[in-house]
Design an enzyme around this catalytic site. Structure first.
Site, PDB file in Angstrom:
ATOM      1  N   TYR A  63      48.079  35.033  -9.881  1.00 47.24           N
ATOM      2  CA  TYR A  63      48.278  35.100 -11.458  1.00 47.24           C
ATOM      3  C   TYR A  63      46.960  35.876 -11.946  1.00 47.24           C
ATOM      4  O   TYR A  63      46.989  36.734 -12.428  1.00 47.24           O
ATOM      5  CB  TYR A  63      48.597  33.958 -11.944  1.00 47.24           C
ATOM      6  CG  TYR A  63      48.528  34.067 -13.456  1.00 47.24           C
ATOM      7  CD1 TYR A  63      50.039  34.441 -14.135  1.00 47.24           C
ATOM      8  CD2 TYR A  63      47.600  33.862 -14.346  1.00 47.24           C
ATOM      9  CE1 TYR A  63      49.964  34.523 -15.338  1.00 47.24           C
ATOM     10  CE2 TYR A  63      47.716  33.728 -15.752  1.00 47.24           C
ATOM     11  CZ  TYR A  63      49.047  34.021 -16.369  1.00 47.24           C
ATOM     12  OH  TYR A  63      48.955  34.124 -17.528  1.00 47.24           O
TER      13      TYR A  63
ATOM     14  N   ASP B  88      65.352  41.246 -20.180  1.00 47.55           N
ATOM     15  CA  ASP B  88      64.735  40.211 -19.319  1.00 47.55           C
ATOM     16  C   ASP B  88      65.713  39.926 -18.050  1.00 47.55           C
ATOM     17  O   ASP B  88      66.763  40.471 -18.017  1.00 47.55           O
ATOM     18  CB  ASP B  88      65.055  38.856 -20.204  1.00 47.55           C
ATOM     19  CG  ASP B  88      64.132  37.762 -19.589  1.00 47.55           C
ATOM     20  OD1 ASP B  88      62.802  37.704 -19.935  1.00 47.55           O
ATOM     21  OD2 ASP B  88      64.632  36.715 -19.071  1.00 47.55           O
TER      22      ASP B  88
ATOM     23  N   THR C  74      54.518  28.157 -26.835  1.00 48.88           N
ATOM     24  CA  THR C  74      56.015  28.564 -26.586  1.00 48.88           C
ATOM     25  C   THR C  74      57.004  27.663 -26.055  1.00 48.88           C
ATOM     26  O   THR C  74      56.337  26.719 -25.854  1.00 48.88           O
ATOM     27  CB  THR C  74      56.072  29.780 -25.440  1.00 48.88           C
ATOM     28  OG1 THR C  74      55.654  29.187 -24.293  1.00 48.88           O
ATOM     29  CG2 THR C  74      55.062  31.064 -26.028  1.00 48.88           C
TER      30      THR C  74
ATOM     31  N   ASP D 264      65.161  43.260 -14.171  1.00 48.87           N
ATOM     32  CA  ASP D 264      64.024  42.882 -13.430  1.00 48.87           C
ATOM     33  C   ASP D 264      62.732  44.120 -13.199  1.00 48.87           C
ATOM     34  O   ASP D 264      63.141  45.128 -12.879  1.00 48.87           O
ATOM     35  CB  ASP D 264      64.445  42.309 -12.097  1.00 48.87           C
ATOM     36  CG  ASP D 264      63.484  41.797 -11.202  1.00 48.87           C
ATOM     37  OD1 ASP D 264      62.267  42.029 -11.448  1.00 48.87           O
ATOM     38  OD2 ASP D 264      63.827  41.204 -10.099  1.00 48.87           O
TER      39      ASP D 264
ATOM     40  N   LYS E 206      46.503  39.786 -13.302  1.00 46.62           N
ATOM     41  CA  LYS E 206      46.262  39.996 -14.799  1.00 46.62           C
ATOM     42  C   LYS E 206      44.787  40.873 -14.797  1.00 46.62           C
ATOM     43  O   LYS E 206      44.425  41.658 -15.875  1.00 46.62           O
ATOM     44  CB  LYS E 206      46.104  38.455 -15.510  1.00 46.62           C
ATOM     45  CG  LYS E 206      47.333  37.676 -15.791  1.00 46.62           C
ATOM     46  CD  LYS E 206      48.220  38.539 -16.271  1.00 46.62           C
ATOM     47  CE  LYS E 206      49.356  37.874 -16.704  1.00 46.62           C
ATOM     48  NZ  LYS E 206      50.460  38.502 -17.425  1.00 46.62           N
TER      49      LYS E 206
END
Length: 255
Positions: A160, A36, A195, A62, A164
């Site tokens: 986004y 991460d 989450t 990254d 995807k």
């Protein structure tokens, strides 16, 4: 879960879904190398695997930087000798950057490019680094995380949604191109999963509004996605490739 013992799985991305998956893989005897951009986040996911009985290493990387991605893959091979699985679950979700992802007219090109770099190019970079090792080792499983934004035609978050959709095509390219090398590749498409990040950034009234439009009585839990991801990394899914798994409480119903 059967068929996970001693498998080596690289996670590109940490957090809720990754942590739930790590726990299940750890319980099955898998070994994990998770990255991460924030080491603490990677370490929490790695610890979930250890707590469940598996082995895990946390590193900083990254996903949009090829050198950092290569370093993670090299670490996995150095520590465990091979790679059996790749879990691409990272995404550009910083609140400020998400807010800049608007529509086709209004989006700033810098925000567009950053989302492309992380959400789409980053997945290609991990594949470029990991696939040669997986092929040399006799095959393996790739799980790429997408979103039901692929189907929704969202009025905002154009970058986004586009990334995807691109990941879906990338997944199927890998499944088709490297299937004879015993590589399997599938996409995991979550609905709204509660989450910790979601709870912090998405108001409860908005969450309730989304729930009203779904067939399910509840939102998703990271464990719902973790169970499907663990299945896709296990030998139980040995003849499953090129598919999109919509784990979203029935929000997406497709033939």
């Amino acid at each position: 879960m059967e068929g996970l013992t001693d498998k080596v799985v690289v996670f590109a991305g940490a957090g809720g879904i990754a942590t739930a998956t790590a726990s299940l893989l750890g319980a099955g005897g898998a070994r994990i190398v998770v990255s991460d951009v924030v080491l603490d986040s990677a370490e929490r996911t790695a610890q979930a695997a250890r707590d469940a009985g598996g082995e895990a290493i946390a590193v900083v990387a990254d996903i949009s930087d090829q050198d950092q991605v290569n370093a993670q893959i090299d670490r996995a091979v150095k520590e465990y000798g091979r790679i059996d699985g790749l879990f691409n679950v990272a995404a550009n979700i910083h609140p400020d950057q998400v807010a800049e992802d608007t529509d086709a007219i209004g989006i700033d090109l810098a925000a567009w490019q950053r989302t492309i770099d992380v959400n789409l190019t980053g997945y290609l970079l991990t594949l470029k680094a990991a696939l040669p090792h997986m092929i040399a080792g006799g095959g393996g499983s790739v799980v790429n995380t997408i979103s039901n934004a692929v189907y929704a035609g969202m009025p905002d978050k154009v970058a986004y949604s586009v990334t995807k959709s691109g990941i879906t095509a990338l997944t199927r390219h890998v499944a088709r191109r490297y299937g004879k090398d015993r590589i399997r590749a599938n996409s995991l498409s979550p609905g709204l999963v509660l989450t910790e990040q979601t709870k912090l950034n998405l108001p409860e009234d908005y969450r309730d509004l989304i729930l009203q439009s779904t067939p399910s009585w509840r939102h998703g839990d990271p464990a719902d996605l973790g169970a499907t991801a663990a299945f896709l990394f296990s030998d139980l899914s040995a003849w499953t490739t090129g598919q999109v798994f919509n784990v979203d409480g029935g929000t997406t119903m497709r033939a």
